[in-house]
Motif scaffolding. Structure first.
Motif, PDB file in Angstrom:
ATOM      1  N   CYS A  90       2.403  51.765  25.552  1.00  0.00           N
ATOM      2  CA  CYS A  90       2.658  53.198  25.466  1.00  0.00           C
ATOM      3  C   CYS A  90       4.166  53.453  25.531  1.00  0.00           C
ATOM      4  O   CYS A  90       4.869  52.889  26.374  1.00  0.00           O
ATOM      5  CB  CYS A  90       1.941  53.922  26.600  1.00  0.00           C
ATOM      6  SG  CYS A  90       2.170  55.712  26.546  1.00  0.00           S
ATOM      7  N   HIS A  92       5.646  56.023  26.468  1.00  0.00           N
ATOM      8  CA  HIS A  92       6.053  56.874  27.577  1.00  0.00           C
ATOM      9  C   HIS A  92       6.595  56.015  28.703  1.00  0.00           C
ATOM     10  O   HIS A  92       7.793  55.875  28.866  1.00  0.00           O
ATOM     11  CB  HIS A  92       4.873  57.744  28.048  1.00  0.00           C
ATOM     12  CG  HIS A  92       5.184  58.582  29.245  1.00  0.00           C
ATOM     13  ND1 HIS A  92       4.292  58.742  30.291  1.00  0.00           N
ATOM     14  CD2 HIS A  92       6.282  59.291  29.580  1.00  0.00           C
ATOM     15  CE1 HIS A  92       4.832  59.527  31.212  1.00  0.00           C
ATOM     16  NE2 HIS A  92       6.044  59.883  30.802  1.00  0.00           N
ATOM     17  N   ARG A  93       5.696  55.325  29.453  1.00  0.00           N
ATOM     18  CA  ARG A  93       6.176  54.491  30.547  1.00  0.00           C
ATOM     19  C   ARG A  93       5.473  53.140  30.566  1.00  0.00           C
ATOM     20  O   ARG A  93       5.286  52.540  31.617  1.00  0.00           O
ATOM     21  CB  ARG A  93       6.071  55.222  31.882  1.00  0.00           C
ATOM     22  CG  ARG A  93       7.281  56.156  32.085  1.00  0.00           C
ATOM     23  CD  ARG A  93       7.211  57.012  33.334  1.00  0.00           C
ATOM     24  NE  ARG A  93       6.656  56.341  34.482  1.00  0.00           N
ATOM     25  CZ  ARG A  93       5.772  56.887  35.342  1.00  0.00           C
ATOM     26  NH1 ARG A  93       5.377  58.146  35.163  1.00  0.00           N
ATOM     27  NH2 ARG A  93       5.314  56.207  36.345  1.00  0.00           N
ATOM     28  N   ALA A  94       5.073  52.685  29.355  1.00  0.00           N
ATOM     29  CA  ALA A  94       4.754  51.270  29.120  1.00  0.00           C
ATOM     30  C   ALA A  94       3.378  50.808  29.555  1.00  0.00           C
ATOM     31  O   ALA A  94       3.082  49.621  29.500  1.00  0.00           O
ATOM     32  CB  ALA A  94       5.811  50.349  29.727  1.00  0.00           C
ATOM     33  N   MET A  95       2.468  51.694  29.943  1.00  0.00           N
ATOM     34  CA  MET A  95       1.122  51.198  30.197  1.00  0.00           C
ATOM     35  C   MET A  95       0.520  50.656  28.903  1.00  0.00           C
ATOM     36  O   MET A  95       0.788  51.177  27.812  1.00  0.00           O
ATOM     37  CB  MET A  95       0.216  52.311  30.732  1.00  0.00           C
ATOM     38  CG  MET A  95      -1.166  51.763  31.077  1.00  0.00           C
ATOM     39  SD  MET A  95      -2.310  52.952  31.750  1.00  0.00           S
ATOM     40  CE  MET A  95      -3.774  51.907  31.914  1.00  0.00           C
ATOM     41  N   CYS A 124      -3.640  57.093  25.886  1.00  0.00           N
ATOM     42  CA  CYS A 124      -3.210  56.328  27.052  1.00  0.00           C
ATOM     43  C   CYS A 124      -3.878  56.901  28.298  1.00  0.00           C
ATOM     44  O   CYS A 124      -3.805  58.107  28.538  1.00  0.00           O
ATOM     45  CB  CYS A 124      -1.687  56.390  27.176  1.00  0.00           C
ATOM     46  SG  CYS A 124      -1.077  55.459  28.613  1.00  0.00           S
ATOM     47  N   TYR A 126      -3.024  56.818  31.296  1.00  0.00           N
ATOM     48  CA  TYR A 126      -2.138  57.173  32.408  1.00  0.00           C
ATOM     49  C   TYR A 126      -1.818  58.667  32.407  1.00  0.00           C
ATOM     50  O   TYR A 126      -2.161  59.396  33.327  1.00  0.00           O
ATOM     51  CB  TYR A 126      -0.865  56.325  32.303  1.00  0.00           C
ATOM     52  CG  TYR A 126      -0.101  56.106  33.592  1.00  0.00           C
ATOM     53  CD1 TYR A 126      -0.418  56.765  34.778  1.00  0.00           C
ATOM     54  CD2 TYR A 126       0.982  55.215  33.608  1.00  0.00           C
ATOM     55  CE1 TYR A 126       0.308  56.541  35.936  1.00  0.00           C
ATOM     56  CE2 TYR A 126       1.707  54.986  34.768  1.00  0.00           C
ATOM     57  CZ  TYR A 126       1.367  55.655  35.929  1.00  0.00           C
ATOM     58  OH  TYR A 126       2.095  55.425  37.066  1.00  0.00           O
ATOM     59  N   HIS A 127      -1.161  59.188  31.324  1.00  0.00           N
ATOM     60  CA  HIS A 127      -0.781  60.604  31.263  1.00  0.00           C
ATOM     61  C   HIS A 127      -1.305  61.286  30.008  1.00  0.00           C
ATOM     62  O   HIS A 127      -0.849  62.363  29.641  1.00  0.00           O
ATOM     63  CB  HIS A 127       0.739  60.755  31.343  1.00  0.00           C
ATOM     64  CG  HIS A 127       1.378  59.923  32.421  1.00  0.00           C
ATOM     65  ND1 HIS A 127       1.925  58.685  32.177  1.00  0.00           N
ATOM     66  CD2 HIS A 127       1.506  60.136  33.755  1.00  0.00           C
ATOM     67  CE1 HIS A 127       2.387  58.165  33.309  1.00  0.00           C
ATOM     68  NE2 HIS A 127       2.138  59.019  34.299  1.00  0.00           N
ATOM     69  N   TYR A 128      -2.232  60.600  29.318  1.00  0.00           N
ATOM     70  CA  TYR A 128      -2.932  61.172  28.165  1.00  0.00           C
ATOM     71  C   TYR A 128      -2.041  61.400  26.947  1.00  0.00           C
ATOM     72  O   TYR A 128      -2.303  62.326  26.178  1.00  0.00           O
ATOM     73  CB  TYR A 128      -3.645  62.485  28.550  1.00  0.00           C
ATOM     74  CG  TYR A 128      -4.955  62.303  29.312  1.00  0.00           C
ATOM     75  CD1 TYR A 128      -5.318  61.077  29.858  1.00  0.00           C
ATOM     76  CD2 TYR A 128      -5.835  63.380  29.478  1.00  0.00           C
ATOM     77  CE1 TYR A 128      -6.511  60.936  30.552  1.00  0.00           C
ATOM     78  CE2 TYR A 128      -7.024  63.247  30.167  1.00  0.00           C
ATOM     79  CZ  TYR A 128      -7.356  62.015  30.715  1.00  0.00           C
ATOM     80  OH  TYR A 128      -8.545  61.888  31.399  1.00  0.00           O
ATOM     81  N   TRP A 129      -1.006  60.604  26.763  1.00  0.00           N
ATOM     82  CA  TRP A 129      -0.349  60.651  25.451  1.00  0.00           C
ATOM     83  C   TRP A 129      -1.330  60.083  24.437  1.00  0.00           C
ATOM     84  O   TRP A 129      -2.006  59.067  24.704  1.00  0.00           O
ATOM     85  CB  TRP A 129       0.951  59.834  25.452  1.00  0.00           C
ATOM     86  CG  TRP A 129       2.111  60.548  26.110  1.00  0.00           C
ATOM     87  CD1 TRP A 129       2.045  61.529  27.041  1.00  0.00           C
ATOM     88  CD2 TRP A 129       3.502  60.310  25.843  1.00  0.00           C
ATOM     89  NE1 TRP A 129       3.305  61.926  27.401  1.00  0.00           N
ATOM     90  CE2 TRP A 129       4.238  61.196  26.684  1.00  0.00           C
ATOM     91  CE3 TRP A 129       4.220  59.448  25.014  1.00  0.00           C
ATOM     92  CZ2 TRP A 129       5.633  61.236  26.698  1.00  0.00           C
ATOM     93  CZ3 TRP A 129       5.603  59.477  25.029  1.00  0.00           C
ATOM     94  CH2 TRP A 129       6.293  60.388  25.862  1.00  0.00           C
TER      95      TRP A 129
HETATM   96  S1  FES Z   1       2.441  55.628  30.244  1.00  0.00           S
HETATM   97 FE1  FES Z   1       1.169  56.236  28.619  1.00  0.00          FE
HETATM   98  S2  FES Z   1       1.058  58.377  28.819  1.00  0.00           S
HETATM   99 FE2  FES Z   1       2.371  57.778  30.413  1.00  0.00          FE
END
Ligand code: FES
Ligand SMILES: [Fe+2]
Length: 401
Positions: A90, A92-95, A124, A126-129
């Motif tokens: 992802c 955003h923050r790599a999940m 994703c 984690y934060h739904y991106w």
């Molecule tokens: S790490 Fe994927 S939406 Fe935040």
């Protein structure tokens, strides 16, 4: 990059050539952590790596999650029927967006469980991106107050893709030279097998195999051990029937033939193929097994009634993930007793694995020894000198950069 530790180009050169004059690679290439980091760049940074088969993702939105040299990837069938490969990280923050978060107290700290299946988009957890099937970001909650943020600027990184005989390949290099021209000789050998139309059956992955990836390749490809380690259960295809084609530098296919005593042999206690012969193959082809490596890490075997493919993915200096599957013609899969016969075939192959796998674990132990050899090869191991030559080209090229 430079060659790690005391390794020199001259020392590596001793392992190049033919079975008659090459010796084994230096033992440290099978266990040293520094060499492993070097090798991941030298061998996996710009080579074509198999990530699955086209028939595994037949419909738009079907996708596979795989890891290659530590990189989590998504292999996806796009709405225009093309196949894409993109990073699962992802932006955003790599999940890893394909990771399941449905874990229990017992497995919540285990390596991620990466999902495969069918979807219209990737969200994703984690934060739904949300990303579409092309990897374009199409949803990002509560980002409207963030200065300069535009969804149009964010995509999952895409990788090069090439299809060969139904196998999907990807490459971490941005603009790699095409793969197919380097497989022409193998294409000619497999012309009657109609490999592209074969169907993957029963794919499975063992995540933590405790020996170096090259030990697995070598064990699969060399036929010297067939009549020794597998004494008795391999008698239908003895080591004396081994031969390898010449290796041409610049190509990536190494392959050979194990003649069988009779046509239509099989890796099971009856020594007979359990399914009908592959349509289109000749009697001579039905009396041999083809063992092939598409370097670095795709292994294939073609026998009278079926084929099988292994993918060997390094996960550390002395570990790899091993994926295995069968390949059958659609006409065989549709047979009424296919499932029961397949079980018998799998049970037969297990007899070989129960000898090969402990042997590979014990070989890994020996490679760490102060007494580990750089031993000589038999003519029935000619492919090992070929694989060494291919690897040494990669190692020397990386060291020269
Ligand atoms: S790490 Fe994927 S939406 Fe935040
Ligand atoms: Fe074996």
């Amino acid at each position: 990059m430079v060659l790690p530790h005391g390794l020199t180009s001259e020392s590596l050169e001793r392992s190049r050539g033919t079975y008659a004059d090459a010796v084994g690679l230096p033992p440290e290439v099978y266990h040293d952590p520094e060499f492993h980091r070097f090798e991941i760049e030298a061998v996996f940074g710009d080579q074509w790596l198999c990530v699955g088969r086209q028939e595994q993702i037949p419909a738009a939105g079907d996708y596979l999650s795989v890891t290659r040299a530590g990189e989590p990837l998504i292999v996806v069938r796009r709405p225009d029927d093309s196949i894409g490969v993109m990073s699962a990280v992802c932006q955003h923050r790599a999940m890893c967006i394909t990771a399941s978060v449905e874990r229990t107290d017992d497995d919540m700290l285990d390596p991620p469980d990466l999902q495969s299946g069918s979807t219209r988009q990737f969200r994703c957890p984690y934060h739904y991106w949300v990303y579409d099937l092309d990897g374009q970001l199409i949803g990002a909650p509560e980002m409207d107050r963030t200065t300069g943020f535009a969804m149009a600027d964010v995509q999952l990184p895409g990788l090069a893709v090439e299809l060969w005989q139904g196998f999907i390949f990807t490459n971490f290099a941005p603009d790699p030279a095409p793969l197919a021209p380097r497989l022409a000789k193998l294409d000619a050998t497999l012309a009657n097998y109609d490999v592209a139309s074969l169907v993957t059956v029963d794919p499975m992955t063992i995540p933590d195999v405790p020996f170096n990836w090259k030990i697995m390749i070598e064990n699969f490809m060399e036929m010297y051990h067939n009549s020794r380690l597998h004494n008795g259960i391999h008698d239908f295809a003895p080591s004396s029937g081994a031969s390898y084609t010449d290796y041409e530098p610049g190509t990536v296919a190494m392959f050979g033939f194990n003649e069988t005593i009779e046509p239509d042999g099989g890796f099971n206690p009856t020594f007979k193929a359990l399914f009908p012969p592959l349509p289109g193959t000749t009697m001579a082809e039905r009396q041999r097994v083809v063992f092939a490596l598409v370097a670095p890490t795709l292994l294939m075997g073609f026998q009278s009634d079926s084929a099988f493919w292994f993918y060997v993915d390094p996960t550390g200096p002395t570990t790899h993930a091993l994926s295995m599957a069968y390949l059958f013609p659609p006409s065989t899969v549709e047979l009424p007793d296919f499932g029961a016969t397949l079980e018998a075939a799998i049970a037969g192959v297990s007899n070989f694995n129960r000898q090969d796998m402990p042997t590979n674990v014990a070989t890994q132990m020996g490679m760490r020894s102060r007494f580990a050899p750089r031993g000589s090869y038999s003519w029935q191991e000619g492919v090992l000198a070929q694989f060494n030559s291919w690897l040494i080209d990669r190692y020397q090229a990386a060291a020269a950069e």
